[in-house]
Design a protein around this motif. Structure first.
Motif, PDB file in Angstrom:
ATOM      1  N   GLU A  36     -20.570 -11.436 -15.306  1.00  0.00           N
ATOM      2  CA  GLU A  36     -21.013 -10.038 -15.443  1.00  0.00           C
ATOM      3  C   GLU A  36     -20.259  -9.353 -16.581  1.00  0.00           C
ATOM      4  O   GLU A  36     -20.837  -8.580 -17.344  1.00  0.00           O
ATOM      5  CB  GLU A  36     -20.768  -9.281 -14.146  1.00  0.00           C
ATOM      6  N   ILE A  67     -17.959 -12.578 -11.489  1.00  0.00           N
ATOM      7  CA  ILE A  67     -17.409 -11.365 -12.098  1.00  0.00           C
ATOM      8  C   ILE A  67     -17.209 -11.582 -13.596  1.00  0.00           C
ATOM      9  O   ILE A  67     -17.510 -10.698 -14.410  1.00  0.00           O
ATOM     10  CB  ILE A  67     -16.093 -10.967 -11.409  1.00  0.00           C
ATOM     11  N   THR A  94     -22.687   2.229 -19.522  1.00  0.00           N
ATOM     12  CA  THR A  94     -22.680   0.828 -19.118  1.00  0.00           C
ATOM     13  C   THR A  94     -21.276   0.368 -18.754  1.00  0.00           C
ATOM     14  O   THR A  94     -21.068  -0.302 -17.733  1.00  0.00           O
ATOM     15  CB  THR A  94     -23.245  -0.056 -20.254  1.00  0.00           C
ATOM     16  N   ASP A 149     -20.236   1.992 -15.442  1.00  0.00           N
ATOM     17  CA  ASP A 149     -20.897   1.345 -14.307  1.00  0.00           C
ATOM     18  C   ASP A 149     -20.207   0.029 -13.953  1.00  0.00           C
ATOM     19  O   ASP A 149     -19.989  -0.272 -12.775  1.00  0.00           O
ATOM     20  CB  ASP A 149     -22.375   1.086 -14.610  1.00  0.00           C
ATOM     21  N   PHE A 150     -19.856  -0.751 -14.965  1.00  0.00           N
ATOM     22  CA  PHE A 150     -19.177  -2.019 -14.703  1.00  0.00           C
ATOM     23  C   PHE A 150     -17.788  -1.786 -14.114  1.00  0.00           C
ATOM     24  O   PHE A 150     -17.370  -2.508 -13.205  1.00  0.00           O
ATOM     25  CB  PHE A 150     -19.071  -2.853 -15.986  1.00  0.00           C
ATOM     26  N   THR A 151     -17.091  -0.759 -14.599  1.00  0.00           N
ATOM     27  CA  THR A 151     -15.764  -0.441 -14.066  1.00  0.00           C
ATOM     28  C   THR A 151     -15.851  -0.004 -12.615  1.00  0.00           C
ATOM     29  O   THR A 151     -15.062  -0.424 -11.769  1.00  0.00           O
ATOM     30  CB  THR A 151     -15.103   0.659 -14.914  1.00  0.00           C
ATOM     31  N   ARG A 152     -16.840   0.835 -12.301  1.00  0.00           N
ATOM     32  CA  ARG A 152     -17.050   1.272 -10.905  1.00  0.00           C
ATOM     33  C   ARG A 152     -17.373   0.064 -10.021  1.00  0.00           C
ATOM     34  O   ARG A 152     -16.888  -0.034  -8.888  1.00  0.00           O
ATOM     35  CB  ARG A 152     -18.163   2.290 -10.824  1.00  0.00           C
ATOM     36  N   TYR A 153     -18.164  -0.847 -10.558  1.00  0.00           N
ATOM     37  CA  TYR A 153     -18.525  -2.052  -9.826  1.00  0.00           C
ATOM     38  C   TYR A 153     -17.289  -2.878  -9.517  1.00  0.00           C
ATOM     39  O   TYR A 153     -17.110  -3.390  -8.394  1.00  0.00           O
ATOM     40  CB  TYR A 153     -19.533  -2.856 -10.660  1.00  0.00           C
ATOM     41  N   LEU A 154     -16.387  -3.008 -10.504  1.00  0.00           N
ATOM     42  CA  LEU A 154     -15.152  -3.764 -10.281  1.00  0.00           C
ATOM     43  C   LEU A 154     -14.273  -3.089  -9.238  1.00  0.00           C
ATOM     44  O   LEU A 154     -13.665  -3.754  -8.395  1.00  0.00           O
ATOM     45  CB  LEU A 154     -14.376  -3.922 -11.590  1.00  0.00           C
ATOM     46  N   THR A 157     -15.240  -1.209  -6.774  1.00  0.00           N
ATOM     47  CA  THR A 157     -15.826  -1.356  -5.425  1.00  0.00           C
ATOM     48  C   THR A 157     -15.560  -2.744  -4.873  1.00  0.00           C
ATOM     49  O   THR A 157     -15.476  -2.918  -3.658  1.00  0.00           O
ATOM     50  CB  THR A 157     -17.340  -1.086  -5.431  1.00  0.00           C
ATOM     51  N   LEU A 158     -15.412  -3.734  -5.749  1.00  0.00           N
ATOM     52  CA  LEU A 158     -15.117  -5.079  -5.288  1.00  0.00           C
ATOM     53  C   LEU A 158     -13.674  -5.218  -4.804  1.00  0.00           C
ATOM     54  O   LEU A 158     -13.360  -6.088  -4.006  1.00  0.00           O
ATOM     55  CB  LEU A 158     -15.361  -6.107  -6.388  1.00  0.00           C
TER      56      LEU A 158
END
Length: 81
Positions: free
Chosen positions: A9, A6, A69, A72-77, A79-80
């Motif tokens: 990324e 993480i 960008t 997208d990274f915030t959404r990815y975090l 979802t984790l």
């Protein structure tokens, strides 16, 4: 997923977002420094104004991509979690 992945990324996203601004600002600084050395004009505000204009231009042109960008990274975090 590991914390190290993480963080990696996050660093990649930070480089993607800050890289273009820093590289273009540095290139402008070098060009202005060469111009000042050739013409013997040593005005500090000249370099600052050119860099400021370039940073604003990059933010206007690439701001949407940068925001997407980061989102997208915030959404990815999230979802984790």
């Amino acid at each position: 997923m590991k914390v190290v992945d993480i963080m990696r990324e996050g660093l990649v996203v930070a480089l993607k977002l800050g890289g273009p601004i820093l590289i273009l600002s540095m290139a402008a600084g070098i060009v202005v420094a060469i111009f000042q050395a050739v013409t013997q004009i040593h005005e500090q505000s000249l370099s600052f104004i050119v860099k400021l204009i370039i940073v604003v231009f990059v933010l206007v042109v690439g701001g949407g991509w940068m925001l997407e960008t980061l989102l997208d990274f915030t959404r990815y975090l999230f979802t984790l979690m």
